[in-house]
Design a protein around this motif. Structure first.
Motif, PDB file in Angstrom:
ATOM      1  N   GLY A 148       0.784  -1.227   0.000  1.00 28.93           N
ATOM      2  CA  GLY A 148       0.000   0.000   0.000  1.00 28.93           C
ATOM      3  C   GLY A 148       0.814   1.273   0.000  1.00 28.93           C
ATOM      4  N   GLY A 149       2.153   1.181  -0.128  1.00 29.19           N
ATOM      5  CA  GLY A 149       2.913   2.425  -0.174  1.00 29.19           C
ATOM      6  C   GLY A 149       4.344   2.273   0.284  1.00 29.19           C
ATOM      7  N   LEU A 150       4.880   3.362   0.774  1.00 29.95           N
ATOM      8  CA  LEU A 150       6.275   3.428   1.198  1.00 29.95           C
ATOM      9  C   LEU A 150       6.309   3.821   2.670  1.00 29.95           C
ATOM     10  CD1 LEU A 150       9.272   3.397   0.035  1.00 29.95           C
ATOM     11  CD2 LEU A 150       9.080   5.895   0.051  1.00 29.95           C
ATOM     12  N   LEU A 151       6.836   2.921   3.494  1.00 31.90           N
ATOM     13  CA  LEU A 151       6.968   3.190   4.920  1.00 31.90           C
ATOM     14  C   LEU A 151       8.241   4.003   5.169  1.00 31.90           C
ATOM     15  CD1 LEU A 151       6.452   2.767   7.979  1.00 31.90           C
ATOM     16  CD2 LEU A 151       7.668   0.584   7.780  1.00 31.90           C
ATOM     17  N   VAL A 152       8.090   5.136   5.830  1.00 37.31           N
ATOM     18  CA  VAL A 152       9.243   5.945   6.242  1.00 37.31           C
ATOM     19  C   VAL A 152       9.203   6.075   7.759  1.00 37.31           C
ATOM     20  CG1 VAL A 152      10.432   8.155   6.080  1.00 37.31           C
ATOM     21  CG2 VAL A 152       9.255   7.228   4.077  1.00 37.31           C
ATOM     22  N   ARG A 153      10.317   5.710   8.395  1.00 38.89           N
ATOM     23  CA  ARG A 153      10.382   5.837   9.860  1.00 38.89           C
ATOM     24  C   ARG A 153      11.667   6.587  10.209  1.00 38.89           C
ATOM     25  NH1 ARG A 153       9.081   1.133  11.328  1.00 38.89           N
ATOM     26  NH2 ARG A 153       7.053   1.585  12.305  1.00 38.89           N
ATOM     27  N   ALA A 154      11.577   7.504  11.154  1.00 36.59           N
ATOM     28  CA  ALA A 154      12.720   8.291  11.604  1.00 36.59           C
ATOM     29  C   ALA A 154      12.780   8.273  13.126  1.00 36.59           C
ATOM     30  CB  ALA A 154      12.621   9.730  11.106  1.00 36.59           C
ATOM     31  N   LEU A 155      13.980   8.306  13.660  1.00 30.42           N
ATOM     32  CA  LEU A 155      14.192   8.366  15.102  1.00 30.42           C
ATOM     33  C   LEU A 155      14.821   9.724  15.428  1.00 30.42           C
ATOM     34  CD1 LEU A 155      14.258   7.201  17.931  1.00 30.42           C
ATOM     35  CD2 LEU A 155      16.378   5.993  17.333  1.00 30.42           C
ATOM     36  N   ARG A 156      13.998  10.623  15.946  1.00 32.20           N
ATOM     37  CA  ARG A 156      14.445  11.968  16.282  1.00 32.20           C
ATOM     38  C   ARG A 156      13.916  12.327  17.675  1.00 32.20           C
ATOM     39  NH1 ARG A 156      18.517  13.503  12.920  1.00 32.20           N
ATOM     40  NH2 ARG A 156      18.258  12.042  11.207  1.00 32.20           N
ATOM     41  N   PRO A 157      14.631  11.901  18.714  1.00 33.13           N
ATOM     42  CA  PRO A 157      14.144  12.149  20.086  1.00 33.13           C
ATOM     43  C   PRO A 157      13.896  13.633  20.356  1.00 33.13           C
ATOM     44  CG  PRO A 157      15.971  10.597  20.085  1.00 33.13           C
ATOM     45  CD  PRO A 157      15.871  11.128  18.694  1.00 33.13           C
ATOM     46  N   HIS A 158      12.811  13.914  21.060  1.00 32.81           N
ATOM     47  CA  HIS A 158      12.418  15.259  21.494  1.00 32.81           C
ATOM     48  C   HIS A 158      11.911  16.149  20.360  1.00 32.81           C
ATOM     49  CE1 HIS A 158      14.027  14.264  25.390  1.00 32.81           C
ATOM     50  NE2 HIS A 158      15.207  14.010  24.850  1.00 32.81           N
ATOM     51  N   ALA A 159      11.859  15.629  19.143  1.00 33.28           N
ATOM     52  CA  ALA A 159      11.305  16.440  18.050  1.00 33.28           C
ATOM     53  C   ALA A 159       9.789  16.547  18.215  1.00 33.28           C
ATOM     54  CB  ALA A 159      11.660  15.812  16.703  1.00 33.28           C
ATOM     55  N   ARG A 160       9.208  17.673  17.799  1.00 35.66           N
ATOM     56  CA  ARG A 160       7.751  17.844  17.835  1.00 35.66           C
ATOM     57  C   ARG A 160       7.119  17.270  16.574  1.00 35.66           C
ATOM     58  NH1 ARG A 160       6.439  23.913  20.176  1.00 35.66           N
ATOM     59  NH2 ARG A 160       7.461  23.669  22.207  1.00 35.66           N
ATOM     60  N   ARG A 161       7.774  17.494  15.464  1.00 36.10           N
ATOM     61  CA  ARG A 161       7.259  16.999  14.190  1.00 36.10           C
ATOM     62  C   ARG A 161       8.436  16.583  13.320  1.00 36.10           C
ATOM     63  NH1 ARG A 161       4.658  21.771  15.136  1.00 36.10           N
ATOM     64  NH2 ARG A 161       2.381  21.686  15.478  1.00 36.10           N
ATOM     65  N   VAL A 162       8.195  15.603  12.468  1.00 43.23           N
ATOM     66  CA  VAL A 162       9.141  15.212  11.426  1.00 43.23           C
ATOM     67  C   VAL A 162       8.365  15.119  10.131  1.00 43.23           C
ATOM     68  CG1 VAL A 162      10.703  13.442  10.563  1.00 43.23           C
ATOM     69  CG2 VAL A 162      10.666  13.981  13.015  1.00 43.23           C
ATOM     70  N   THR A 163       8.835  15.839   9.112  1.00 40.43           N
ATOM     71  CA  THR A 163       8.153  15.895   7.825  1.00 40.43           C
ATOM     72  C   THR A 163       9.092  15.411   6.739  1.00 40.43           C
ATOM     73  OG1 THR A 163       6.863  17.790   8.574  1.00 40.43           O
ATOM     74  CG2 THR A 163       6.959  17.400   6.194  1.00 40.43           C
ATOM     75  N   VAL A 164       8.560  14.531   5.882  1.00 42.15           N
ATOM     76  CA  VAL A 164       9.311  14.074   4.715  1.00 42.15           C
ATOM     77  C   VAL A 164       9.132  15.096   3.600  1.00 42.15           C
ATOM     78  CG1 VAL A 164       9.571  12.247   2.999  1.00 42.15           C
ATOM     79  CG2 VAL A 164       9.042  11.658   5.378  1.00 42.15           C
ATOM     80  N   VAL A 165      10.280  15.543   3.047  1.00 42.77           N
ATOM     81  CA  VAL A 165      10.240  16.547   1.993  1.00 42.77           C
ATOM     82  C   VAL A 165      10.977  16.006   0.779  1.00 42.77           C
ATOM     83  CG1 VAL A 165      10.849  18.895   1.331  1.00 42.77           C
ATOM     84  CG2 VAL A 165      10.181  18.402   3.695  1.00 42.77           C
ATOM     85  N   ALA A 166      10.261  15.996  -0.343  1.00 42.10           N
ATOM     86  CA  ALA A 166      10.870  15.587  -1.613  1.00 42.10           C
ATOM     87  C   ALA A 166      10.262  16.445  -2.700  1.00 42.10           C
ATOM     88  CB  ALA A 166      10.631  14.103  -1.874  1.00 42.10           C
TER      89      ALA A 166
END
Length: 778
Positions: free
Chosen positions: A82-100
């Motif tokens: 069903g798509g592309l799984l993106v996972r990031a580990l960024r402790p204490h971040a409020r938001r993480v956005t994928v930009v392409a």
């Protein structure tokens, strides 16, 4: 054996205090990036993003705990149904956005700094992560979207123990990888449950920088985009028992200046200018060439100078004195200056005390351009126990032997390498090649070889285990030394290896493929320090002249074994410290007699078969022992000092010894050929006189006569070859220019047909007191 002060306790293991959690979070964004002003937020964009299937509790715990072997399988971008799984580990971040390109998708939070979502894409684009920490935002490339930056050939060669340029595979190396510029971090830690990179770039919090294990190789790898030269780093290792340790990189090519202990990402920009030297250094075999060495402890030669400042002074000084080579006491990084460099923690890094690796290259380049070869002390026998360095590196014995009794060095409180382990042997062999190839070193003087060769070295009965044949030889160490020598000589033409070996081991300088009487192949060294000559000759000259006749054999015994190996005659740092006194202070008598003995001894040494090595300060008869805290007593050479001629005269003698030596092939062309030496009279013990002939390859002779008695010997007859009609004095250590009394021979001495010393012809000479004279055909 090199004398060593007590081991260092070392600085604190981490070398850094982690910052507050908020700052640590900023660091989690490894990579360079575009920082937006405080308060700005990336546009939200969750359209089309579905929540990802959560990690298993085991994977989540291992990843967050720094104990996961394959974080790249959990982080980054992965096709799923069903798509592309993106996972990031960024402790204490409020938001993480994928930009392409054409895409901006915010990832839902999974807690504990994990963000993941399934994007409506079939393949992974080249994307960046926009990480919002509230007060600031970072744009970074995701380290977990990159394939391994270490090739299969590198892994194969390391597994076979034959990666001869290992420094290009392990450690921290800047590079372009899959369109990104950054640094590849690689580490051998086969017992680790997990490894993370920590450094200034992530505020020493490695949570967001776990490395992946590359299978059975034991190597861990991570490419961090945006990280470049100059960054400080270490490795946080999760041990088999779950505890953690922070370690400096064993393969670091640059370090912080002690007592700080971090490794430094390095890249060289140095442009060598010594092509002429490098092309010509191997044209004449070292055994058949002049080889006169000035040994230097760089930090104390003139304390406070950097490598580049030394480059302006040291080549000029050595060239003026006529030495062919300089030998540096160990320059590899070491935490405790009082060890003089003999307790190494950074085997691939020149000490940062005097500058950068490129600064060190600058010094070597300057010496080469002055026509001076560079030798370096190399210490593969042991390493200190500092808990931020090699000892039990990944929670278990790794670089040291598994058997604690074999690992512990009985004399120095250090650990011995496990020469039987393939990867450890590769680490050391490649290290020898590294100094020769990367720094243009012309020779390696290998420290403490005897301690490596014998299982019972400094051990009591019952404190060691025989080898498989029941013997005391360390077969693994023998194989390692043979491999090291064979590899260096094959890869680095013109380089010489020199063994500090204090026993009668057979074949130290025999080729590795030639088997000796003991059943071992040669160790393959080019030269060996003649510790027997050093001990016996210093014992003789320290005696009062009236007693020397009873010790005459101590000076002649060296010729019994002089051609059993290829020898260097060393008066090294070991002989002028720890109560042994400086060379001139070992001599008996008043100040004039001490200096005269000193000069006579140097004249004897330079004429004796073998190469010469003299430690700094002895070239001008420094009376005090050397101390690394202040170095040589240069003030003794100050023209305003009233005793200055005493010391300047000895230095003038050393200059003349080197120039006469270089001009006389008889003194070096046949150093390893018994036909190059003949006693004139080796039994004149009652006179305290030693006289002999040296011969060049074409048969040209030179006479050396040493009178170690404080009286003038008039009409002293010497048997000489009858085909030389006349002789002239070319060096006299009693010359007033050197501080001597001025007793000399006529400008021309004619050979007469009086039989003497078993020869048909002879010379009638006058021998000055406590002096050495050289005669050459007129």
């Amino acid at each position: 054996m090199t004398a060593r002060p007590s081991p260092a306790t070392g600085p604190p293991p981490s070398g850094r205090t982690p910052s507050a959690p908020a700052r640590a979070e900023q660091a989690a964004a490894t990579g360079s990036a575009t920082r937006s002003r405080a308060g700005t937020k990336p546009p939200a964009g969750t359209h089309g993003v579905r929540p990802a299937a959560p990690l298993t509790e085991e994977d989540r715990a291992r990843l967050l705990g720094g104990a996961h072997h394959d974080p790249h399988a959990l982080l980054g971008a992965h096709p799923v149904r069903g798509g592309l799984l993106v996972r990031a580990l960024r402790p204490h971040a409020r938001r993480v956005t994928v930009v392409a390109k054409g895409l901006r998708a915010e990832l839902p939070s999974e807690g504990d700094g994990l963000f993941a979502g399934v994007l409506p894409l079939r393949t992974a684009p080249e994307y960046e992560l926009l990480v919002d920490y509230g007060e600031h935002t970072l744009t970074v490339r995701d380290p977990y979207r990159f394939l391994p930056a270490l090739g299969e050939l590198d892994l194969h060669l390391f597994g076979e123990g034959r990666h001869e340029q290992l420094w290009q595979a392990l450690g921290a190396r800047t590079m372009d990888h899959q369109g990104a510029t950054g640094t590849r971090f690689t580490l051998w830690a086969p017992n680790a449950r997990g490894v993370r990179v920590v450094g200034d770039f992530n505020y020493w919090d490695g949570t967001a920088s776990p490395m992946r294990s590359l299978g059975s190789s034991g190597i861990w790898e991570l490419f961090l985009p945006g990280i470049g030269a100059g960054e400080l780093y270490k490795f946080e290792i999760t041990r088999p028992d779950g505890s953690r340790t922070v370690r400096a990189d064993p393969m670091a090519r640059r370090t912080e200046c002690p007592p700080a202990t971090a490794s430094v990402v390095d890249e060289s920009h140095f442009r060598w200018q010594d092509a002429e030297w490098m092309a010509g250094r191997g044209r004449r075999p070292v055994h058949q060439a002049p080889f006169s060495v000035y040994e230097v402890h760089l930090p104390s030669w003139r304390p406070g100078l950097t490598y580049r400042q030394l480059a302006a002074q040291l080549p000029v000084y050595i060239k003026d004195l006529g030495f062919t080579h300089v030998e540096f006491m160990p320059v590899a990084e070491h935490p405790f200056g009082g060890s003089w460099g003999y307790q190494v923690t950074g085997f691939y890094a020149p000490t940062a005390r005097m500058g950068t690796p490129d600064d060190f290259r600058f010094l070597i380049d300057a010496l080469h351009r002055a026509g001076i070869g560079v030798l370096m002390d190399w210490v593969p026998a042991h390493f200190p126990r500092d808990d931020w360095a090699l000892a039990e590196f990944d929670g278990r014995p790794l670089y040291e032997h598994q058997d604690p009794a074999r690992a512990a060095h009985p004399d120095w409180g250090t650990l011995e390498f496990d020469y039987g382990r393939t990867e450890v042997r590769n680490f050391l062999v490649a290290n020898a090649v590294y100094w020769c190839e990367e720094f243009h070193i012309d020779g390696l003087r290998v420290d403490a070889v005897a301690s490596m060769l014998y299982l019972d070295y400094s051990r009591e009965d019952g404190g060691w285990t025989p080898n498989v044949h029941g013997g005391r030889e360390d077969l693994d160490a023998v194989a390692f030394l043979q491999e090291m020598n064979a590899t260096v000589y094959r890869r680095c033409p013109g380089v010489v290896t020199i063994a500090e070996e204090s026993t009668a081991w057979d074949g130290v300088t025999r080729a590795t493929h030639l088997v000796g009487p003991g059943g071992f192949g040669g160790l393959g060294f080019g030269l060996k320090w003649n510790m027997g000559w050093m001990h016996d000759s210093l014992g003789y000259v320290s005696k009062e002249p009236v007693h020397r006749k009873y010790h005459h054999g101590e000076m002649t015994f060296s010729m019994i074994y002089a051609y059993s190996e290829n020898y260097v005659l060393p008066i090294s740092h070991d002989e002028v410290v720890h109560g042994k006194r400086a060379l001139v202070s070992k001599m008996p008598g008043d100040w004039w007699q001490q200096r005269a003995n000193h000069r006579a001894y140097l004249g004897f040494m330079w004429a004796h078969p073998g190469k010469q090595l003299l430690f700094m300060g002895q070239e001008f008869a420094q009376g005090a022992e050397w101390a690394e805290s202040h170095g040589p007593d240069w003030w003794l050479l100050d023209p305003s000092y009233e005793a200055e001629p005493d010391h300047r005269g000895v230095r003038d003698l050393v200059r003349d010894l080197n120039s006469r030596y270089a001009a006389a092939p008889a003194l070096w062309e046949r150093d390893t050929d018994p036909a190059g030496f003949r006693w004139i009279d080796g039994d004149a013990g009652e006179d305290n006189v030693f006289s002999f002939l040296r011969f060049a390859a074409d048969g040209s002779p030179l006479i050396s006569v040493s009178n170690f008695s404080p009286v003038v010997r008039h009409a002293y007859r010497l048997g000489v070859p009858d085909d030389i009609p006349a002789w002239r004095e070319i060096l006299n250590t009693d010359d007033p220019r050197y501080g001597g009394s001025g007793v000399a021979n006529p400008d021309l001495l004619k050979t007469d047909p009086t039989p003497w010393n078993g020869r048909d012809s002879s010379l009638t000479t006058v021998l000055p007191p406590l002096a050495t004279i050289w005669f050459a055909p007129a």
